[in-house]
Design an enzyme around this catalytic site. Structure first.
Site, PDB file in Angstrom:
ATOM      1  N   HIS A 262      -4.018  -7.702   4.894  1.00 44.16           N
ATOM      2  CA  HIS A 262      -2.844  -7.641   5.769  1.00 44.16           C
ATOM      3  C   HIS A 262      -1.693  -8.430   5.161  1.00 44.16           C
ATOM      4  CE1 HIS A 262      -4.162  -5.404   9.209  1.00 44.16           C
ATOM      5  NE2 HIS A 262      -5.205  -6.207   9.454  1.00 44.16           N
ATOM      6  N   CYS A 331       0.705  -3.548   2.891  1.00 42.06           N
ATOM      7  CA  CYS A 331       1.757  -2.717   3.497  1.00 42.06           C
ATOM      8  C   CYS A 331       3.142  -3.279   3.171  1.00 42.06           C
ATOM      9  CB  CYS A 331       1.592  -2.653   5.011  1.00 42.06           C
ATOM     10  SG  CYS A 331       0.053  -1.900   5.532  1.00 42.06           S
ATOM     11  N   ARG A 340       3.278   1.202   0.584  1.00 38.23           N
ATOM     12  CA  ARG A 340       2.329   0.239   0.044  1.00 38.23           C
ATOM     13  C   ARG A 340       2.974  -0.533  -1.110  1.00 38.23           C
ATOM     14  NH1 ARG A 340       0.562   1.532   4.094  1.00 38.23           N
ATOM     15  NH2 ARG A 340      -1.511   2.310   4.629  1.00 38.23           N
TER      16      ARG A 340
END
Length: 363
Positions: A262, A331, A340
């Site tokens: 993340h 991300c 990405r």
């Protein structure tokens, strides 16, 4: 005459002799009130001086007994002081016209009606039943007011819920993920020290290594798989293992070790990997070995479907032949998952744990 007169000797009669001896007789001389010597008839035309016009009697007047003081007012205004119109003379039509004129004068003289002002009510006095009902109806809100209150409460509730959700995503999810990741890292080190875990194939969600990025002060466990609930949302980094993306393990002689994490929320271990520059160390710690990589290149933006970045020779990385590579994916932009961000590195050192930490971790 009103002129001053000299005083007579003391004891002498002021009035001339014989003033009261002869009886009084009315004066028949021509009317001359001012003594000018030019007589003229009195104003009433009677030839005699009027008592009302006598200069000697102008100060006080005694009304005539035949005319009471209020007789003129009573005769002119009626018994209640109102001025009565003289009785109409003539036929019936004349009387009707006179009556209409009287009514018109009354209406014109009455003027606009002024509302009667009532005294203010005593607040301490008890309310009557009618007043209580009237006050209750006045206090009862209208349907529009009720609807506006409901809509306002819905907006407030929605705002509070959104604020709580944002607080959970940006703050509490990080706190919880850091706790879980830290617990997993300590558990791994304890198992390595006790010999409970041996190198081999790992189950999805099972931790097997620790990732160090010294420049970003990142120390996070690496678990098998990239499942969002079991791995990524717990603050760990996931390995693209067997399945759709079968990337190599660090101990493989050649291959690409692919990791996902993340960038925001849930521990956000890869939030600042865009700050890495070529030459920055990336270390993977396992039960027996330290694998040291050097950052080589970066792809700031690419499509989420660009799986070629995980090939044994990653597309776009600049590598042209097989080797031992590492790929970090996350991300971008922040707080979105539209694209990405890719970071690549190349292995430069493999150091057994028995020889101590590599220089990248000691510094």
């Amino acid at each position: 005459m009103t002129a001053l007169r000299p005083e007579r000797e003391s004891g002498a009669d002021w009035y001339p002799a014989g003033a009261y001896d002869a009886p009084w007789e009315p004066r028949t001389a021509p009317y001359d009130p001012h003594g000018s010597g030019t007589p003229y008839p009195p104003p009433d035309g009677s030839g005699e001086p009027s008592v009302a016009d006598d200069a000697e009697t102008m100060a006080l007047r005694i009304p005539s007994p035949s005319a009471p003081p209020d007789s003129a007012g009573t005769a002119a205004h009626g018994s209640h002081g109102r001025r009565e119109a003289p009785p109409a003379t003539g036929g019936r039509a004349a009387r009707r016209r006179a009556a209409k004129r009287r009514r018109g004068r009354r209406a014109a003289g009455s003027g606009p009606r002024v509302p009667q002002q009532t005294a203010p009510r005593d607040p301490s006095a008890p309310l009557s039943r009618v007043e209580a009902r009237r006050l209750a109806r006045a206090r009862r809100p209208s349907p529009g007011v009720i609807a506006s209150r409901i809509i306002g409460e819905l907006f407030i509730t929605t705002g509070v819920v959104m604020l709580l959700f944002v607080t959970y995503q940006l703050w509490w999810s990080n706190v919880r993920a850091h706790q879980q990741a830290g617990h997993e890292a300590h558990q791994l080190q304890d198992d390595w020290a006790s010999g409970k875990r041996a190198p081999g194939t790992f189950e999805p969600g099972q931790g097997f290594a620790i990732l160090h990025i010294p420049k970003l002060d990142v120390v996070v466990p690496i678990a098998e798989g990239t499942d969002k609930t079991k791995v990524l949302d717990k603050g760990m980094v996931g390995h693209y293992g067997p399945g759709s993306f079968d990337t190599a393990m660090p101990d493989a002689k050649t291959g690409n070790f692919g990791l996902a994490g993340h960038r925001n929320t849930h521990g956000e271990p890869f939030r600042y990997i865009n700050r890495l520059t070529p030459g920055d160390p990336i270390v993977v710690e396992t039960q027996d070995t330290y694998y040291v990589y050097k950052m080589t290149s970066m792809l700031p933006v690419t499509s989420p479907s660009n799986t070629a970045v995980l090939d044994p020779i990653p597309a776009g990385s600049g590598f042209t032949k097989p080797g031992r590579y590492i790929t970090l994916t996350t991300c971008t932009p922040e707080f979105t998952s539209k694209y990405r961000l890719i970071v690549w590195g190349k292995m430069v050192e493999e150091r057994p744990r028995s020889k101590g930490k590599p220089d990248a971790l000691v510094d």
